[in-house]
Design a protein around this motif. Structure first.
Motif, PDB file in Angstrom:
ATOM      1  N   UNK A  95       0.864  -1.178   0.000  1.00  0.00           N
ATOM      2  CA  UNK A  95       0.000   0.000   0.000  1.00  0.00           C
ATOM      3  C   UNK A  95       0.902   1.230   0.000  1.00  0.00           C
ATOM      4  N   UNK A  96       0.332   2.378   0.218  1.00  0.00           N
ATOM      5  CA  UNK A  96       1.130   3.603   0.179  1.00  0.00           C
ATOM      6  C   UNK A  96       2.262   3.502   1.196  1.00  0.00           C
ATOM      7  N   UNK A  97       3.445   3.851   0.750  1.00  0.00           N
ATOM      8  CA  UNK A  97       4.633   3.876   1.599  1.00  0.00           C
ATOM      9  C   UNK A  97       4.980   5.337   1.850  1.00  0.00           C
ATOM     10  N   UNK A  98       5.015   5.712   3.114  1.00  0.00           N
ATOM     11  CA  UNK A  98       5.368   7.075   3.494  1.00  0.00           C
ATOM     12  C   UNK A  98       6.795   7.076   4.027  1.00  0.00           C
ATOM     13  N   UNK A  99       7.710   7.779   3.369  1.00  0.00           N
ATOM     14  CA  UNK A  99       9.073   7.842   3.895  1.00  0.00           C
ATOM     15  C   UNK A  99       9.083   8.438   5.306  1.00  0.00           C
ATOM     16  N   UNK A 100       9.918   7.874   6.151  1.00  0.00           N
ATOM     17  CA  UNK A 100      10.075   8.397   7.510  1.00  0.00           C
ATOM     18  C   UNK A 100      10.824   9.725   7.464  1.00  0.00           C
ATOM     19  N   UNK A 101      10.810  10.401   8.578  1.00  0.00           N
ATOM     20  CA  UNK A 101      11.507  11.668   8.712  1.00  0.00           C
ATOM     21  C   UNK A 101      12.989  11.479   8.390  1.00  0.00           C
TER      22      UNK A 101
END
Length: 175
Positions: free
Chosen positions: A137-143
């Protein structure tokens, strides 16, 4: 490099410990820490860690399958984790630290399922293998401060890894 690129996404507990094994291998283009599998858009580390977002901490690997195959990635993934623990990994507890393989194609799903079966049948573990195999699913890069943490903060990384119990587990079950 052939120029082809594919994605592989793995959750294996704390993402800091999941970057190093894959980083700097032939055919690995990028290893990024981030969050996937949840319901909150653009989650922060605090959202994920608190369990409010439903996300897993994960790594997303961009790789050239002609140089380093998805099967090779799977073969490297399993020995980084305790696939029998559904409450987290080592000293990191909670849903965001569970293990999962997020497949991007039908072929990846098939290979992941076969590899999970092989681990289950290996006799290595007395408990069932609980690592989930889920659609990507959508992958959100970490900070930014989480990216390449082992390179940016080598002392803290080594201390955290040592106190986690991960290395002792790997030595006992995978070496």
């Amino acid at each position: 490099m052939s120029g082809r690129q594919e994605l592989a996404t793995f959750a294996g507990g704390c993402f800091w410990c999941m970057v190093h094994p894959f980083d700097q291998l032939p055919g690995i283009i990028k290893v990024e820490s981030g969050y996937t599998g949840g319901h909150l858009e653009n989650p922060s580390y605090q959202d994920v860690k608190s369990g409010r977002s439903g996300h897993y901490e994960a790594v997303q690997i961009t790789f050239d399958p002609d140089v380093f195959s998805y099967q090779q990635l799977l073969d490297l993934y399993w020995p980084q984790i305790d696939p029998t623990d559904d409450g987290g990994q080592f000293h990191d507890r909670g849903d965001s630290y569970r293990t999962a393989i997020f497949y991007h194609t039908k072929e990846q799903k098939t290979l992941a399922e076969r590899s999970k079966q092989a681990v289950a049948e290996s006799g290595r573990f007395k408990k069932p293998i609980v690592t989930k195999i889920l659609p990507a699913s959508i992958f959100y890069p970490a900070e930014d401060y989480h990216q390449d943490f082992y390179k940016k903060n080598p002392i803290e990384y080594k201390e955290d890894r040592k106190k986690s119990g991960r290395d002792e587990f790997i030595k006992e079950y995978w070496d």
